[in-house]
Design a protein around this motif. Structure first.
Motif, PDB file in Angstrom:
ATOM      1  N   UNK A 168      -5.799  -2.408  -7.915  1.00  0.00           N
ATOM      2  CA  UNK A 168      -5.631  -1.003  -8.307  1.00  0.00           C
ATOM      3  C   UNK A 168      -4.562  -0.336  -7.433  1.00  0.00           C
ATOM      4  N   UNK A 169      -4.624  -0.632  -6.128  1.00  0.00           N
ATOM      5  CA  UNK A 169      -3.645  -0.050  -5.203  1.00  0.00           C
ATOM      6  C   UNK A 169      -2.231  -0.484  -5.566  1.00  0.00           C
ATOM      7  N   UNK A 170      -2.065  -1.781  -5.831  1.00  0.00           N
ATOM      8  CA  UNK A 170      -0.733  -2.283  -6.175  1.00  0.00           C
ATOM      9  C   UNK A 170      -0.230  -1.635  -7.459  1.00  0.00           C
ATOM     10  N   UNK A 175       3.361   2.159 -10.046  1.00  0.00           N
ATOM     11  CA  UNK A 175       3.445   3.337 -10.912  1.00  0.00           C
ATOM     12  C   UNK A 175       4.111   4.500 -10.175  1.00  0.00           C
ATOM     13  N   UNK A 176       3.700   4.714  -8.923  1.00  0.00           N
ATOM     14  CA  UNK A 176       4.253   5.821  -8.132  1.00  0.00           C
ATOM     15  C   UNK A 176       5.745   5.614  -7.881  1.00  0.00           C
ATOM     16  N   UNK A 177       6.101   4.377  -7.567  1.00  0.00           N
ATOM     17  CA  UNK A 177       7.505   4.055  -7.307  1.00  0.00           C
ATOM     18  C   UNK A 177       8.345   4.314  -8.551  1.00  0.00           C
ATOM     19  N   UNK A 178       7.825   3.825  -9.663  1.00  0.00           N
ATOM     20  CA  UNK A 178       8.552   3.984 -10.917  1.00  0.00           C
ATOM     21  C   UNK A 178       8.657   5.471 -11.272  1.00  0.00           C
ATOM     22  N   UNK A 179       7.536   6.173 -11.117  1.00  0.00           N
ATOM     23  CA  UNK A 179       7.516   7.598 -11.444  1.00  0.00           C
ATOM     24  C   UNK A 179       8.478   8.385 -10.581  1.00  0.00           C
ATOM     25  N   UNK A 180       8.476   8.074  -9.279  1.00  0.00           N
ATOM     26  CA  UNK A 180       9.348   8.807  -8.349  1.00  0.00           C
ATOM     27  C   UNK A 180      10.807   8.577  -8.708  1.00  0.00           C
TER      28      UNK A 180
END
Lengths: 533, 313
Positions: A168-170, A175-180
């Protein structure tokens, strides 16, 4: 040492299935990967090139599976003695944290690093690139893989209680990296740099290493070192003190640190004149630039203003002269300043949009820029002084190798192995060990008569191409140790060379260059009258 | 006699919740110390602090002369820890567990291991995850006793076990008792009364008392006073009298500081018209119930009165 081996043996017995799976995927990659160069000649980039596309997808899929198997191995072995929680059996047993950590690292050495190293060496051998010298590159690549993939995975495993939490963390991290990056890309000019940094950071673990640039992967070791330091600190903190909250906070702060690093890098790379002044020192008095620029139409380079548009596009024809034999000049950064007679002036940003690669044979080039219409209106009424400042890189030829236009694999000393031909296009696909080849000018002797009917001709080509990189790291980040370089002889739209046909067997020359210096030089055009609308 | 465990103002907070408040405790060497108290009293937190699984907010502790915050590695050769909610390496068989644990402990007694395995009738080839709760506890006990630890720490070891298994485990513990110090927590008074030498009572994170069982049993008496005529309780009762009540001519209370004649004289002074006074020693369960009820009554009183003792508006 006894305790280290004891824990290692326990983990090996317990996770034999995961180990087997990881080895099987790595073996599959080693078997499939060489098909990229060992198959029959194919039509590259053609729409019907199903085999190439399928192979590419298969290879990328296997590389992704290799990395997934590493994540599973790391998660399983770290979580066997989980560092998160209060109920773990091992917490009240006489484990010594240093030995526990050493046992886990030994496990990864045996079942992640050694198989990877072996697989990479086998692939290098299959590609005809294995040598004692490539060992240092292999170890440098292991350093990059450790910093960019393995240690961050270990750090995440040490702050999660089990495989599900880690997965889940990965997922959240990706997701966060892509979103940012998407957010940056959409909302700011910084997006381009963010993309670039992401790819510099994670490079292309899927083994591309294809582009030919100057020092494009310089950031990788620094990013690896940064991740190595921070993730290493988290791992040590967790194993020695199990301070999960602090460790999680550090890991959560990591994107901020990377972001700050990205901003700093962004400012350093795009800070205009400061960059020019730092990277390209002014010529010392009395020294001649290795290239002379003058404002003059030559061949198809003419002075052109796209009037009626906003911004106004202006193209300057530049005559090039004075480049000595054996010297090449890359005009990579430029800034245009225009000054009116009343003292009013306007400058472009320093841009590197259209780097020019110039040799002794080049006679002309163009410099293009845009200007807001209102400013153009102000300048067009009277003659202006125009100054173009170039940041140039001077390169010196170090030696040449000659081969015949290959129909099968041919070793090019100091460069790699080149094979071909690829039917219908002027492409030679080359491979080199662990990184792009050194910066090389590839030229072909072409024929003015059609190729023999028994051979497949590559028509309408221009027989020169720059490939490779100066200022290379010992290796570029990647699961595969093979760097591919496509030497593409482009269609000769200008027919400047006069040649038309490039046949199998035609002489090909590879000339390597080294960095000889960087400097600024300027072209001043006085009394230039911009045309009226 | 030297001490095996000692705490100094040991306190622990989880955010706003105070789990333990300034616990001062001494466990002498060779003792069988039972830490009792209701669920949620802080027993498990206390044990986790002693085992360096958690870190105290304030205060500290020593176990076997080592600061518990430095408890790690080799010192666990001397400590056996079993907890009811401990995660075990479930993928291992009992045999693999023993094989894995053995090399960690220089003092592992192979013969004792065999004896414990026989005594507990452990199925060596079965994985821990396939064992019943009782069998898992037996396996945990066997792997924690076989190296003859100097200190055995048990967190609710008998919870949920059938009486037969519980007796087997207690028996195995008592066999080790002469050579070790045992510190265990429980909320079941009956199961520890028979063998504990010392007892501490924890409620709402506070240690209400901590002493030897014999001393505890000696200082608590259930007192029944029969009066010649009904009379109200005196307005100010000694603080050592717990749960005092009167029904017709009978006054009952629990005396928590019984010192023989001095206590009897005190009663006689307060109830000069008493026809009869009975002093009965109390089982552990009754003592704890009295303490627990007193604590709740005081808490209730504190919650329903203002600081000056008047009822809250």
């Amino acid at each position: 040492m006894k305790q280290i081996l004891h824990i290692f043996r326990k983990d090996t017995r317990r996770f034999w299935l995961e180990i087997l799976l990881s080895l099987a995927i790595m073996t599959a990659l080693v078997c499939v990967y060489p098909l990229q160069w060992s198959g029959p000649p194919v039509t590259v980039w053609a729409s019907d090139n199903a085999r190439n596309i399928e192979l590419e997808v298969l290879v990328r899929g296997l590389v992704a599976l290799v990395m997934a198997s590493w994540a599973i191995l790391i998660a399983r072995v770290i979580h066997a003695e989980s560092l998160v929680g209060e109920r773990q059996f091992w917490l009240t047993r006489p484990y010594e944290w240093k030995k526990l950590l050493a046992a886990k690292l030994l496990f990864l050495l045996m079942f992640l690093y050694l198989p990877l190293l072996a697989a990479q060496y086998v692939l290098l051998a299959e590609a005809g690139l294995a040598s004692f010298a490539s060992l240092s590159g292999l170890f440098f690549n292991l350093f990059l893989i450790t910093g960019i993939i393995v240690l961050p995975l270990i750090a995440i495993a040490t702050v999660t209680a089990n495989f599900f939490a880690m997965a889940i963390t990965l997922f959240g991290v990706v997701l966060a990296l892509f979103g940012a990056i998407v957010a940056l890309f959409i909302h700011t000019e910084f997006g381009n740099t963010a993309w670039a940094l992401m790819f510099l950071a994670i490079g292309d673990p899927f083994s591309s290493r294809q582009a030919a640039t100057i020092g494009s992967h310089h950031a990788q070791p620094w990013i690896a070192l940064l991740l190595l330091t921070i993730c290493g600190a988290v791992v040590m903190l967790q194993y020695s003190l199990r301070r999960t909250r602090v460790s999680r906070a550090i890991l959560l702060a990591l994107p901020v640190v990377l972001g700050v690093a990205a901003v700093v890098a962004h400012q350093r790379t795009l800070s205009g004149q400061a960059l020019m002044d730092r990277m390209y020192p002014a010529l010392a008095a009395g020294n001649m630039a290795p290239v002379q620029f003058s404002f003059a139409p030559i061949e198809n380079h003419t002075f052109y203003v796209s009037r009626g548009e906003n911004p106004v596009g202006i193209t300057l024809p530049i005559r090039v002269s004075g480049i000595a034999d054996g010297v090449a000049v890359f005009a990579e950064n430029e800034r245009v300043t225009i000054e009116a007679v009343d003292g009013y002036s306007w400058s472009t940003e320093v841009t590197d949009y259209n780097p020019q690669r110039l040799g002794a044979a080049n006679r002309g080039m163009r410099v293009g820029f845009f200007m807001p219409h209102t400013i153009y209106d102000r300048f067009k009424s009277s003659p202006v002084t125009l100054r173009v400042t170039f940041g140039i890189t001077q390169l010196q030829a170090t030696g040449s190798e000659h081969i015949a236009m290959p129909t099968h694999d041919v070793a090019v000393p100091g460069f790699g192995v080149c094979g071909g031909p690829y039917v219908g296009y002027g492409l030679i696909k080359c491979r080199s060990a662990l990184r792009k080849p050194p910066l090389t000018y590839v030229s072909a002797d072409w024929s003015s008569t059609p190729c023999p009917a028994s051979q497949t001709a590559m028509e309408e080509v221009r027989g020169e191409f720059w490939v490779g990189e100066i200022g290379r790291n010992a290796a570029e980040f990647g699961v595969s140790p093979i760097a591919f370089s496509g030497v593409t002889f482009m269609p000769d739209l200008n027919n400047a060379t006069g040649g038309k046909y490039l046949c199998p067997g035609a002489p090909i020359t590879f000339t390597q260059y080294r960095l000889a210096g960087r400097m600024q030089t300027s072209l001043v055009v006085a009394n230039l009258q911009l045309p009226e609308d | 006699m030297s001490t095996t465990i000692q705490t100094h103002d040991l306190s622990m907070r989880y955010g706003q919740t105070e789990a333990l408040h300034e616990i001062n405790l001494t466990v002498p060497e060779g003792a069988i110390y039972a830490l009792v108290g209701p669920n949620g009293a802080g027993k498990t937190t206390m044990i986790k602090l002693l085992m360096n699984i958690l870190r105290p907010t304030v205060g500290g502790a020593e176990a076997l002369g080592v600061d518990t915050q430095r408890l790690a590695g080799e010192v666990f050769n001397r400590i056996g820890y079993v907890s009811e909610n401990q995660e075990m390496p479930d993928a291992m068989t009992v045999e693999a567990l023993m094989d894995f644990m053995r090399p960690f402990y220089p003092r592992w007694d192979r013969e004792l291991e065999r004896q414990l395995v026989r005594q507990f009738d452990l199925p060596m080839k079965r994985k821990l995850k396939h064992l019943s709760r009782g069998m898992r506890m037996k396996a945990a006990f066997a792997s924690s006793l076989a190296y003859r630890p100097e200190l055995i720490v048990l967190d609710e070891p008998f919870t949920g076990l059938d009486p037969l298994v519980r007796d087997e485990l207690i028996e195995s513990l008592l066999e080790r008792a002469p050579e070790t110090t045992i510190f265990l927590s429980s909320h079941d008074l009956a199961e520890i009364e028979s063998f504990a030498s010392h007892v501490g009572y924890l409620e709402d994170g506070r240690m209400l008392f901590s002493e030897e069982m014999t001393v505890l049993a000696g200082r608590f008496r259930e007192v029944t006073i029969t009066l010649s005529a009904p009379a109200p309780l005196p307005p100010k009762l000694p603080s050592a009298w717990l749960l005092a009540e009167t029904v017709d001519c009978v006054v009952r209370f629990v005396h928590s500081e019984y010192w023989g004649e001095a206590s009897e004289r005190e009663v006689a002074d307060l109830f000069p018209g008493a026809r009869d006074v009975e002093w009965e020693s109390m089982p552990l369960r009754s003592i704890f119930l009295a303490i627990a009820k007193t604590g709740r009554t005081q808490n209730h009183a504190a919650q329903t009165t203002a600081g000056d003792g008047r009822p809250k508006a």
